[in-house]
Design a protein around this motif. Sequence first.
Motif: not given
Length: 350
Positions: A55, A57, A257, A262-264, A267-268
């Motif tokens: 990913s 991240e 992540k 899931s990322n919020s 944050y993205l």
Amino acid sequence: MILASPLFQTVRIRNKCAACFRQFNKIEHLVEHMRTSYHSIHEPMCGICKKHCRSFESLREHLIGPLPKQECKNIFNLRGCKFCLTILDSPNARRIHQERCQFSSGLIGRFANLGFRDNLTMDGYTREPQVVALACKMIGGGSDGSLDLCGKVCIIDEHENMIFHTYVKPQIPVTNCRYETTGIRPEFLRDAMPLKQVQKKIQDFLCNGEPMWKIRPRAGRARILVGHGLDHDLDSLQVEYPSIMIRDTAKYPPLMKTSKLSNSLKYLTQAYLGYDIQTGIQDPYEDCVATMRLYNRMRSQVHRREDCPLASDPQNRNNFASWRQNELERMSPEEMMALSRSDYYCWCFD
């Protein structure tokens, strides 16, 4: 100090994955790794050492995380874009690129002043599916106000133009308008569009004249739907839509992540677009713009086009079949990498 023999080093290099650089004692272990890892050219890749990551991240951690690869970190600090993680030719090229790569949130205030639009229209028809983004703001129902009900919905087009923006009157009583984040008051919902009417408008707009059972990803009239956590939004609107036409930034593997959670959206947007959202009273238009920008960034990646991009496609299903074990063990890591396919649909194919 005991040094490894040249023969052992050669074996280790031969058994090194060409994508993630993991090393294996035996070639059959590398084959099994390639069979289950689904490495592909669509994975985020370090522009310096060419390592594939699961990913963005993971790639960010590789470049600037707590324990980065030092050589890559040093080069990235000089020539890397902190938003799209691209490596540029020079520090000056990075400065020019990053000014374009970082989005401004000032556009949101300008468009939010357009008010409400309750007629879903979109001009023109092209051979490629049109793309729209949808977002909702939830208010509370139930005895304690914890049941999520759609109180406001917005849809924008690919160019961030608002095409639908309205309050929604739920079918059950509202017990908490959550004004601190939604800005919605009870009086705003008295004459709002009923949920059933909103549902029909959105369903018809997305299908764009095609029966649900006939919708296909290419050469059809149905629209690609972009959003974040769309399962929740569509459920609150009681809208059904086929998954092949949905692009969810909460479920897209490169945006998740490292742990596959899931990322919020907040944050993205801050990490990959360079500005903050969801501060104070929130409008769904803001979320629509953020998800559309993330989608366009992912879609614009330059990858090799593949007729059969997924490991599940019939033409690729036997690439790492067990009956090919002996043949696979004679291949180099690079040759095995060329056979490997992703287990997710890359948005660059849109």
